[in-house]
Design a protein around this motif. Structure first.
Motif, PDB file in Angstrom:
ATOM      1  N   PRO A 109      18.123  49.968 -57.165  1.00  0.00           N
ATOM      2  CA  PRO A 109      16.939  50.831 -57.256  1.00  0.00           C
ATOM      3  C   PRO A 109      17.273  52.327 -57.233  1.00  0.00           C
ATOM      4  O   PRO A 109      18.314  52.724 -56.724  1.00  0.00           O
ATOM      5  N   TRP A 110      16.335  53.113 -57.790  1.00  0.00           N
ATOM      6  CA  TRP A 110      16.548  54.544 -57.937  1.00  0.00           C
ATOM      7  C   TRP A 110      15.725  55.298 -56.901  1.00  0.00           C
ATOM      8  O   TRP A 110      14.519  55.128 -56.815  1.00  0.00           O
ATOM      9  N   LYS A 111      16.400  56.134 -56.132  1.00  0.00           N
ATOM     10  CA  LYS A 111      15.713  56.923 -55.105  1.00  0.00           C
ATOM     11  C   LYS A 111      16.277  58.334 -55.140  1.00  0.00           C
ATOM     12  O   LYS A 111      17.436  58.521 -55.504  1.00  0.00           O
ATOM     13  N   PRO A 112      15.469  59.315 -54.769  1.00  0.00           N
ATOM     14  CA  PRO A 112      15.964  60.694 -54.875  1.00  0.00           C
ATOM     15  C   PRO A 112      17.083  61.017 -53.889  1.00  0.00           C
ATOM     16  O   PRO A 112      18.000  61.768 -54.215  1.00  0.00           O
ATOM     17  N   GLY A 113      17.033  60.441 -52.668  1.00  0.00           N
ATOM     18  CA  GLY A 113      18.088  60.718 -51.696  1.00  0.00           C
ATOM     19  C   GLY A 113      18.118  62.163 -51.257  1.00  0.00           C
ATOM     20  O   GLY A 113      17.146  62.911 -51.445  1.00  0.00           O
ATOM     21  N   VAL A 114      19.230  62.569 -50.663  1.00  0.00           N
ATOM     22  CA  VAL A 114      19.437  63.963 -50.244  1.00  0.00           C
ATOM     23  C   VAL A 114      20.578  64.537 -51.089  1.00  0.00           C
ATOM     24  O   VAL A 114      21.356  63.777 -51.661  1.00  0.00           O
ATOM     25  N   PRO A 115      20.643  65.876 -51.188  1.00  0.00           N
ATOM     26  CA  PRO A 115      21.664  66.455 -52.088  1.00  0.00           C
ATOM     27  C   PRO A 115      23.084  65.953 -51.824  1.00  0.00           C
ATOM     28  O   PRO A 115      23.867  65.788 -52.767  1.00  0.00           O
ATOM     29  N   SER A 116      23.424  65.682 -50.564  1.00  0.00           N
ATOM     30  CA  SER A 116      24.800  65.268 -50.270  1.00  0.00           C
ATOM     31  C   SER A 116      25.108  63.886 -50.864  1.00  0.00           C
ATOM     32  O   SER A 116      26.268  63.490 -50.899  1.00  0.00           O
ATOM     33  N   GLY A 118      24.465  63.128 -53.999  1.00  0.00           N
ATOM     34  CA  GLY A 118      24.858  63.321 -55.387  1.00  0.00           C
ATOM     35  C   GLY A 118      23.848  62.803 -56.395  1.00  0.00           C
ATOM     36  O   GLY A 118      22.667  62.601 -56.095  1.00  0.00           O
ATOM     37  N   TYR A 119      24.345  62.602 -57.597  1.00  0.00           N
ATOM     38  CA  TYR A 119      23.497  62.266 -58.741  1.00  0.00           C
ATOM     39  C   TYR A 119      22.767  60.939 -58.525  1.00  0.00           C
ATOM     40  O   TYR A 119      23.404  59.916 -58.292  1.00  0.00           O
ATOM     41  N   GLN A 120      21.458  60.942 -58.637  1.00  0.00           N
ATOM     42  CA  GLN A 120      20.688  59.710 -58.410  1.00  0.00           C
ATOM     43  C   GLN A 120      19.617  59.494 -59.473  1.00  0.00           C
ATOM     44  O   GLN A 120      18.658  58.760 -59.244  1.00  0.00           O
ATOM     45  N   LEU A 121      19.760  60.120 -60.639  1.00  0.00           N
ATOM     46  CA  LEU A 121      18.728  59.957 -61.664  1.00  0.00           C
ATOM     47  C   LEU A 121      19.004  58.725 -62.531  1.00  0.00           C
ATOM     48  O   LEU A 121      20.158  58.419 -62.819  1.00  0.00           O
ATOM     49  N   PRO A 122      17.929  58.053 -62.986  1.00  0.00           N
ATOM     50  CA  PRO A 122      18.119  56.896 -63.864  1.00  0.00           C
ATOM     51  C   PRO A 122      18.333  57.319 -65.317  1.00  0.00           C
ATOM     52  O   PRO A 122      17.800  56.723 -66.243  1.00  0.00           O
ATOM     53  N   LEU A 123      19.098  58.369 -65.513  1.00  0.00           N
ATOM     54  CA  LEU A 123      19.297  58.953 -66.842  1.00  0.00           C
ATOM     55  C   LEU A 123      20.781  59.099 -67.136  1.00  0.00           C
ATOM     56  O   LEU A 123      21.552  59.504 -66.262  1.00  0.00           O
ATOM     57  N   THR A 124      21.158  58.833 -68.372  1.00  0.00           N
ATOM     58  CA  THR A 124      22.509  59.191 -68.792  1.00  0.00           C
ATOM     59  C   THR A 124      22.546  60.715 -68.967  1.00  0.00           C
ATOM     60  O   THR A 124      21.486  61.353 -69.092  1.00  0.00           O
ATOM     61  N   PRO A 125      23.736  61.324 -69.006  1.00  0.00           N
ATOM     62  CA  PRO A 125      23.786  62.771 -69.243  1.00  0.00           C
ATOM     63  C   PRO A 125      23.049  63.190 -70.517  1.00  0.00           C
ATOM     64  O   PRO A 125      22.388  64.227 -70.542  1.00  0.00           O
ATOM     65  N   ALA A 126      23.133  62.385 -71.573  1.00  0.00           N
ATOM     66  CA  ALA A 126      22.438  62.739 -72.815  1.00  0.00           C
ATOM     67  C   ALA A 126      20.925  62.701 -72.618  1.00  0.00           C
ATOM     68  O   ALA A 126      20.197  63.577 -73.089  1.00  0.00           O
ATOM     69  N   GLU A 127      20.444  61.683 -71.913  1.00  0.00           N
ATOM     70  CA  GLU A 127      19.005  61.591 -71.642  1.00  0.00           C
ATOM     71  C   GLU A 127      18.542  62.752 -70.761  1.00  0.00           C
ATOM     72  O   GLU A 127      17.457  63.309 -70.955  1.00  0.00           O
ATOM     73  N   LEU A 128      19.383  63.095 -69.778  1.00  0.00           N
ATOM     74  CA  LEU A 128      19.053  64.225 -68.904  1.00  0.00           C
ATOM     75  C   LEU A 128      18.964  65.524 -69.706  1.00  0.00           C
ATOM     76  O   LEU A 128      18.041  66.330 -69.530  1.00  0.00           O
TER      77      LEU A 128
ATOM     78  N   ASN B  79      24.514  59.656 -41.922  1.00  0.00           N
ATOM     79  CA  ASN B  79      24.316  59.093 -40.574  1.00  0.00           C
ATOM     80  C   ASN B  79      23.499  57.810 -40.684  1.00  0.00           C
ATOM     81  O   ASN B  79      22.848  57.556 -41.711  1.00  0.00           O
ATOM     82  N   PRO B  80      23.520  56.998 -39.636  1.00  0.00           N
ATOM     83  CA  PRO B  80      22.875  55.674 -39.709  1.00  0.00           C
ATOM     84  C   PRO B  80      21.368  55.727 -39.923  1.00  0.00           C
ATOM     85  O   PRO B  80      20.772  54.725 -40.322  1.00  0.00           O
ATOM     86  N   SER B  81      20.724  56.870 -39.708  1.00  0.00           N
ATOM     87  CA  SER B  81      19.272  56.909 -39.907  1.00  0.00           C
ATOM     88  C   SER B  81      18.904  57.113 -41.372  1.00  0.00           C
ATOM     89  O   SER B  81      17.748  56.924 -41.751  1.00  0.00           O
ATOM     90  N   GLN B  82      19.873  57.496 -42.209  1.00  0.00           N
ATOM     91  CA  GLN B  82      19.594  57.676 -43.632  1.00  0.00           C
ATOM     92  C   GLN B  82      19.739  56.350 -44.380  1.00  0.00           C
ATOM     93  O   GLN B  82      20.437  55.451 -43.922  1.00  0.00           O
ATOM     94  N   GLU B  83      19.095  56.275 -45.547  1.00  0.00           N
ATOM     95  CA  GLU B  83      19.324  55.145 -46.438  1.00  0.00           C
ATOM     96  C   GLU B  83      20.491  55.509 -47.357  1.00  0.00           C
ATOM     97  O   GLU B  83      20.477  56.552 -48.020  1.00  0.00           O
ATOM     98  N   ALA B  84      21.496  54.665 -47.386  1.00  0.00           N
ATOM     99  CA  ALA B  84      22.661  54.955 -48.232  1.00  0.00           C
ATOM    100  C   ALA B  84      22.316  54.734 -49.701  1.00  0.00           C
ATOM    101  O   ALA B  84      21.589  53.811 -50.042  1.00  0.00           O
ATOM    102  N   LEU B  85      22.839  55.599 -50.555  1.00  0.00           N
ATOM    103  CA  LEU B  85      22.631  55.471 -51.996  1.00  0.00           C
ATOM    104  C   LEU B  85      23.987  55.453 -52.692  1.00  0.00           C
ATOM    105  O   LEU B  85      24.965  55.983 -52.170  1.00  0.00           O
ATOM    106  N   PRO B  86      24.043  54.872 -53.878  1.00  0.00           N
ATOM    107  CA  PRO B  86      25.355  54.712 -54.524  1.00  0.00           C
ATOM    108  C   PRO B  86      26.002  56.043 -54.934  1.00  0.00           C
ATOM    109  O   PRO B  86      25.303  56.975 -55.355  1.00  0.00           O
ATOM    110  N   MET B  87      27.299  56.108 -54.792  1.00  0.00           N
ATOM    111  CA  MET B  87      28.085  57.183 -55.407  1.00  0.00           C
ATOM    112  C   MET B  87      28.129  56.825 -56.894  1.00  0.00           C
ATOM    113  O   MET B  87      28.904  55.972 -57.315  1.00  0.00           O
ATOM    114  N   ARG B  88      27.262  57.473 -57.676  1.00  0.00           N
ATOM    115  CA  ARG B  88      27.075  57.039 -59.069  1.00  0.00           C
ATOM    116  C   ARG B  88      28.160  57.578 -59.990  1.00  0.00           C
ATOM    117  O   ARG B  88      28.369  57.061 -61.079  1.00  0.00           O
ATOM    118  N   ARG B  89      28.837  58.657 -59.589  1.00  0.00           N
ATOM    119  CA  ARG B  89      30.025  59.082 -60.334  1.00  0.00           C
ATOM    120  C   ARG B  89      31.051  59.575 -59.338  1.00  0.00           C
ATOM    121  O   ARG B  89      30.725  59.912 -58.213  1.00  0.00           O
TER     122      ARG B  89
END
Lengths: 241, 591
Positions: A109-116, A118-128, B79-89
């Motif tokens: 699933p796709w979620k915005p997350g926090v900046p740390s 990293g990239y979390q968009l459901p887009l390829t670079p070309a789509e972005l 930290n454990p309170s965050q939801e982990a997300l994939p390192m996509r690149r």
């Protein structure tokens, strides 16, 4: 030495191509790769004429050309961005594996997350890139009643400062920082990567800073040129192939 | 049903530095060895040739020698309170893929970690008292000592062709080396590299400040060298394409130019590439492993390879992942602080300043991955009193440049615009007239920094991704503040025209910019089964015929680069297998 700045930045290649579209076959001839005569392949890559766009449509091409010419203006240090091949580099990068999301984890699933995170968009670079250009042009139409490529230099500067500082936000929810960092990365890569990728034409980016390129046997030079400039001799991959 | 192969004496998972060492040594001891590598084979002659290897876009921006995270990655959070997300690149670190592993694209910097690391809790408690170590700092002694490892450090330095200068030869301090290093029996196999202008300027400043600068030891051969196994390294060309690149000159100590080709010439070794191990199989009684299951990624076939001994030699993160997916050892739980697999994951911290000297020519493109000068006065110097700064560990400080590749390296004063003629002018003006001073800092183990399996995301084989929970703690911030101050004080004495000062990082760890591939922990070694995954020989406490190598063994992370102890511990483990385990199969340390 350097290329003249185009005076009427708003009316250039896109207008020519758009008018050519009406002609059908003429348009195909205008955008297709120029036929290369026998023997010309030995020419180092990057020296040839612009071979046409593989990914960018006319509006996107106009945006990218305006962008790279604004970010990299012609001056005593280098030709302007399009003359360095930056639009061609970006087009090829977006059309190729990287643009299609090669080596990118694309499962949800796709979620915005926090900046740390990293990239979390459901887009390829070309789509972005495509979505970001559309969103930036929408902003420009709303603010200036013109697309980005028709803006004057002061307005273009305003837009780029707005993108880079994220003071502009996109109405459609595309995160501006992610778009800008991708744009910036591709401009830098186009300026300084090997000319085989279509940018850094004539090694103009390397010449600007003094990076000699791929010939790099400096075992003697590190002594001989201690605190001295290495005599200029810029060599790319195609020069040695 | 998977296809079942004939049993072999040993299976090696992953053919990088440690897999190469284990394959070569076990085959020479007469064992039939199968090495399973999930990537492809490479050869320096074909794959690292000029001009194609000197392609910054391909190998740095696109990380072509790194792991392809489209197939398998991990999830990250602070930290454990965050939801982990994939390192996509790829970003913060670059695990290798293919024969040679991360040992192809490293810089070569090779250190000996001393008892200050290996006996960390004992030494800090003795000197500073038990209360000095914060309650959530889960550092522990490793179970092995410097004296035990000394011959194995030497073995690795001579295998990889390390250029350097001894600072402590059998207890006698040597001029020009690191006076704070632990005693060594022999000098490095090769003299230091030729020093760059930046190295010389830093050396002068450091000496004037009362520090003890020395050329950093690095596996970039300063001259042609034939190692004890008969592998020849050529002299380094200072081409500036080390990190992320294979070495065209065969001058960087790499497993592909040393141990791997020797192992592959031995008829006892069979390499199977494109072989992705998905599970280490446990025997019914849980006291042994029976072999591994892997997928041939060329056709998707699942294959079982029985083996008398299994050695886990993949990248640190992938080793931990395989232990978790194979359910060997109890997973670590930060709340109850029980379990061991995934415990004590650590990383490194850093600070750096850029110094601009108008009119000087540093020629940053004439460099190597290890060409710099280091001061260790705030690190392995045990006489340095950490109590005044209140931290455990510390940092070492170094001056020089590793490369001048222009997509990544264009130093500019901090207030330069990001584009336009002014930006171009600053790029042109300072490219050749800047140098840097950096610090690399340790990261101590913390209760809440750990690895486990992600509940949501999966790899292409349907297995759960590993989840990384990591952030810098107050101890690391104190190390960073001191390092930044020391860098700036030293830099100012050099009177640069302009300077971008070092600042201590305060933001959370981010997966985005490249920082370091010095990930450690998760399969830590230790003194007993309740605090560690493996014993001092890298042998699993749970299954005695499973051995683990690599930086996952480290129960905290030093300020030093990890490959020295990674190599030494691999030789130490294979010696224990050959001299002890093959004679009497069972636990080498009683639990």
């Amino acid at each position: 030495m350097q290329n003249e700045e185009k005076k009427d930045e708003g009316f250039g290649r896109r207008d020519f191509l758009k008018s050519a579209v009406a002609g059908g076959a003429v348009a195909a001839a205008a955008t297709a790769a120029v036929t290369v005569p026998q023997g010309a392949q030995a020419q180092p890559a990057g020296n040839g004429p612009a071979p046409g766009y593989a990914f960018l449509n006319l509006d996107e091409a106009a945006f990218v050309e305006a962008l790279v010419d604004h970010m990299v203006p012609a001056d005593q240090l280098s030709p302007k961005g399009t003359d360095m091949g930056l639009a061609i580099f970006i087009d090829r990068a977006l059309a190729g594996g990287w643009g299609k999301g090669d080596r990118l984890y694309m499962q949800g699933p796709w979620k915005p997350g926090v900046p740390s995170q990293g990239y979390q968009l459901p887009l390829t670079p070309a789509e972005l890139y495509r979505a970001g250009i559309a969103a930036t042009n929408a902003h420009c139409m709303k603010t200036y009643s013109k697309s980005f490529d028709r803006l004057d230099a002061t307005q273009r500067q305003e837009v780029l400062l707005g993108l880079s500082s994220a003071k502009i936000t996109f109405a459609d929810g595309l995160p501006v920082r992610v778009f800008w960092s991708t744009v910036y990365q591709t401009v830098i890569e186009g300026m300084f990567s090997d000319p085989i990728y279509g940018g850094n034409r004539d090694k103009a980016g390397w010449k600007m800073i003094g990076f000699p390129g791929v010939i790099a046997n400096h075992a003697q030079n590190i002594i001989k040129y201690r605190d001295k400039k290495l005599p200029p001799n810029f060599v790319g991959i195609a020069d040695m192939s | 049903m998977p296809k079942v192969m004939k049993e072999v004496d040993a299976v090696i998972i992953g053919l990088g530095w440690t897999g190469g060492i284990l394959a070569k040594e076990l085959a020479e001891a007469g064992l039939k060895v199968v090495a399973l590598e999930r990537g492809a084979m490479r050869t320096p002659a074909a794959d690292f040739s000029v001009p194609m290897i000197r392609d910054e876009l391909r190998f740095t921006s696109r990380n072509e020698m790194g792991q392809n995270v489209a197939r398998d990655t991990l999830t990250v959070r602070n930290n454990p309170s965050q939801e982990a997300l994939p390192m996509r690149r790829l970003g913060s670190f670059i695990p290798g893929e293919g024969a040679g592993g991360a040992g192809l694209h490293w810089n070569g910097q090779t250190w000996r970690w001393t008892d200050m690391e290996l006996r960390i809790r004992t030494m800090y408690e003795e000197r500073y008292g038990k209360k000095y170590i914060p309650a959530d700092m889960t550092i522990q002694d490793w179970g092995v000592t410097y004296d035990e490892l000394e011959p194995y450090y030497e073995r690795f330095e001579y295998t990889a062709g390390v250029s350097g200068k001894a600072g402590n030869l059998r207890g006698k301090i040597q001029p020009g080396g690191n006076p704070f290093e632990a005693p060594r029996q022999r000098d490095y196999p090769l003299p230091p590299l030729n020093q760059s202008l930046a190295c010389e300027m830093f050396t002068d400043a450091a000496k004037n400040a009362g520090y003890h600068p020395f050329p950093r030891p690095t596996a970039n051969a300063s001259r042609t060298y034939t190692n004890p196994d008969g592998a020849t390294l050529s002299a380094c060309q200072y081409c500036g394409f080390c990190e992320r690149f294979g070495c065209e000159a065969n001058a960087k100590g790499s497993p592909l130019t040393t141990v791997i080709p020797i192992a592959l010439r031995n008829p006892n070794v069979e390499l199977r590439t494109h072989s992705w191990v998905t599970r280490i199989n446990k025997a019914a009684d849980g006291k042994r492993v029976t072999g591994v299951t892997y997928i041939n990624t060329l056709n998707g076939e699942e294959i079982e390879q029985p083996a008398a001994i299994v050695v886990l030699c993949a990248f640190v993160l992938n080793n931990v992942h395989l232990m978790l997916t194979s359910a060997i050892g109890k997973p670590y739980d930060p709340v109850s602080q029980t379990g061991v697999v995934g415990k004590n994951y650590c990383y490194q911290t850093a600070a750096g300043a850029t110094l601009f000297f108008e009119g000087r020519n540093f020629n940053p493109f004439m460099s190597t991955g290890g060409l710099n000068v280091t001061v260790d006065d705030f690190y392995t110097n045990w006489a340095f009193d950490r109590a005044q700064y209140g931290y455990v560990g510390g940092s070492h400080i170094f001056g020089g440049m590793f490369h001048g590749r222009p997509i990544a390296y264009r130093p500019m004063p901090a207030d330069t615009p990001q584009w336009g003629s002014e930006w171009k002018a600053a790029s042109a003006k300072w490219y050749n007239s800047a140098m840097s001073i950096n610090a690399s800092g340790s990261v101590m183990a913390n209760r809440y920094n750990y690895l486990d399996l992600d509940p949501t995301y999966r790899n292409v084989f349907g297995q759960p991704l590993m989840r990384m929970t990591f952030d810098y703690k107050p101890n690391e911030h104190k190390v960073g503040q001191h390092a930044a101050q020391a860098i700036n004080d030293l830099a100012k004495t050099m009177n640069p025209t302009l300077m971008n000062p070092a600042t201590a990082r305060t933001d959370p760890w981010s997966v985005v910019p490249y920082q370091s591939t010095h990930n450690t922990g998760g399969t830590v070694m230790g003194t007993n089964p309740s605090n560690s995954v493996v014993n001092k020989y890298g042998q699993s406490w749970d299954c005695h015929n499973l051995f683990v190598t690599g930086a996952g063994l480290f129960s905290h992370n030093s300020a030093y680069n990890p490959t020295g102890p990674v190599g030494a511990l691999a030789y130490w483990t294979v010696d224990a297998i050959k001299k002890q385990y093959l004679k009497k199969q069972g636990p080498l340390v009683s639990a």
